[in-house]
Design a protein around this motif. Structure first.
Motif, PDB file in Angstrom:
ATOM      1  N   ARG A  64      22.404 -70.811  24.100  1.00  0.00           N
ATOM      2  CA  ARG A  64      21.445 -70.551  25.167  1.00  0.00           C
ATOM      3  C   ARG A  64      21.800 -71.484  26.323  1.00  0.00           C
ATOM      4  NH1 ARG A  64      15.370 -71.782  23.988  1.00  0.00           N
ATOM      5  NH2 ARG A  64      16.571 -72.931  22.470  1.00  0.00           N
ATOM      6  N   VAL A  65      21.789 -70.952  27.548  1.00  0.00           N
ATOM      7  CA  VAL A  65      22.189 -71.721  28.720  1.00  0.00           C
ATOM      8  C   VAL A  65      20.959 -72.046  29.554  1.00  0.00           C
ATOM      9  CG1 VAL A  65      23.542 -71.663  30.837  1.00  0.00           C
ATOM     10  CG2 VAL A  65      24.448 -70.647  28.762  1.00  0.00           C
ATOM     11  N   ASN A  66      20.896 -73.280  30.030  1.00  0.00           N
ATOM     12  CA  ASN A  66      19.823 -73.728  30.906  1.00  0.00           C
ATOM     13  C   ASN A  66      20.478 -74.467  32.068  1.00  0.00           C
ATOM     14  OD1 ASN A  66      17.338 -74.398  31.962  1.00  0.00           O
ATOM     15  ND2 ASN A  66      17.052 -76.144  30.614  1.00  0.00           N
TER      16      ASN A  66
ATOM     17  N   LEU B 271      30.658 -68.320  28.757  1.00  0.00           N
ATOM     18  CA  LEU B 271      29.809 -68.913  29.784  1.00  0.00           C
ATOM     19  C   LEU B 271      30.529 -68.769  31.114  1.00  0.00           C
ATOM     20  CD1 LEU B 271      27.431 -70.639  30.828  1.00  0.00           C
ATOM     21  CD2 LEU B 271      28.734 -72.660  30.141  1.00  0.00           C
TER      22      LEU B 271
ATOM     23  N   ARG C 115      35.186 -69.957  33.768  1.00  0.00           N
ATOM     24  CA  ARG C 115      34.857 -69.182  32.566  1.00  0.00           C
ATOM     25  C   ARG C 115      35.201 -70.005  31.331  1.00  0.00           C
ATOM     26  NH1 ARG C 115      33.946 -64.190  34.678  1.00  0.00           N
ATOM     27  NH2 ARG C 115      34.824 -63.900  36.745  1.00  0.00           N
TER      28      ARG C 115
ATOM     29  N   ASN D 274      27.401 -68.577  20.026  1.00  0.00           N
ATOM     30  CA  ASN D 274      26.472 -68.074  21.049  1.00  0.00           C
ATOM     31  C   ASN D 274      25.439 -69.151  21.323  1.00  0.00           C
ATOM     32  OD1 ASN D 274      27.532 -65.498  21.517  1.00  0.00           O
ATOM     33  ND2 ASN D 274      26.661 -64.779  19.596  1.00  0.00           N
TER      34      ASN D 274
ATOM     35  N   SER E  70      25.396 -71.089  39.735  1.00  0.00           N
ATOM     36  CA  SER E  70      24.655 -70.228  38.816  1.00  0.00           C
ATOM     37  C   SER E  70      25.484 -70.088  37.546  1.00  0.00           C
ATOM     38  CB  SER E  70      24.363 -68.862  39.439  1.00  0.00           C
ATOM     39  OG  SER E  70      25.558 -68.169  39.693  1.00  0.00           O
ATOM     40  N   ALA E  71      24.812 -69.794  36.454  1.00  0.00           N
ATOM     41  CA  ALA E  71      25.501 -69.663  35.173  1.00  0.00           C
ATOM     42  C   ALA E  71      24.836 -68.591  34.339  1.00  0.00           C
ATOM     43  CB  ALA E  71      25.487 -70.995  34.436  1.00  0.00           C
ATOM     44  N   ARG E  72      25.648 -67.924  33.546  1.00  0.00           N
ATOM     45  CA  ARG E  72      25.133 -66.946  32.596  1.00  0.00           C
ATOM     46  C   ARG E  72      26.053 -66.955  31.380  1.00  0.00           C
ATOM     47  NH1 ARG E  72      28.161 -64.041  36.088  1.00  0.00           N
ATOM     48  NH2 ARG E  72      29.399 -62.353  35.254  1.00  0.00           N
ATOM     49  N   ALA E  73      25.476 -66.661  30.237  1.00  0.00           N
ATOM     50  CA  ALA E  73      26.255 -66.607  29.001  1.00  0.00           C
ATOM     51  C   ALA E  73      26.040 -65.253  28.350  1.00  0.00           C
ATOM     52  CB  ALA E  73      25.837 -67.723  28.056  1.00  0.00           C
ATOM     53  N   ALA E  74      27.130 -64.654  27.894  1.00  0.00           N
ATOM     54  CA  ALA E  74      27.061 -63.380  27.186  1.00  0.00           C
ATOM     55  C   ALA E  74      28.287 -63.242  26.309  1.00  0.00           C
ATOM     56  CB  ALA E  74      26.982 -62.212  28.164  1.00  0.00           C
TER      57      ALA E  74
END
Length: 76
Positions: free
Chosen positions: A70-72, A26, A62, A68, A18-22
């Motif tokens: 967008r992650v897909n 990332l 990390r 910034n 799983s991945a998330r960016a904030a």
């Protein structure tokens, strides 16, 4: 590819990712420990990745991004 970066990860056996960016970071997490060489990413993707580190338990990665993005995440 212009304006697109791709990180392809290969595993010996199935591993849920799983991945998330904030805030320019990332975070990639794995269901089981991995042997990914994080230090290669900034060298191979300097336009996207400023620095990278693995979590000590090897279930996370990390990446400090240069902007910034967008992650897909796709499973193939």
């Amino acid at each position: 590819m212009n304006r697109y970066g791709r990180i392809a990860l290969e595993f010996d056996k199935a591993n849920k990712v799983s991945a998330r960016a904030a805030n320019g970071v990332l975070v990639i997490t794995f269901a089981s420990p991995t042997a990914i060489k994080a230090e290669r990413l900034p060298a191979e993707m300097p336009s996207y990745v400023a620095t990278a580190r693995r979590d000590p338990d090897r279930t996370g990665l990390r990446l400090a991004l240069t902007d910034n993005y967008r992650v897909n995440v796709l499973e193939a």
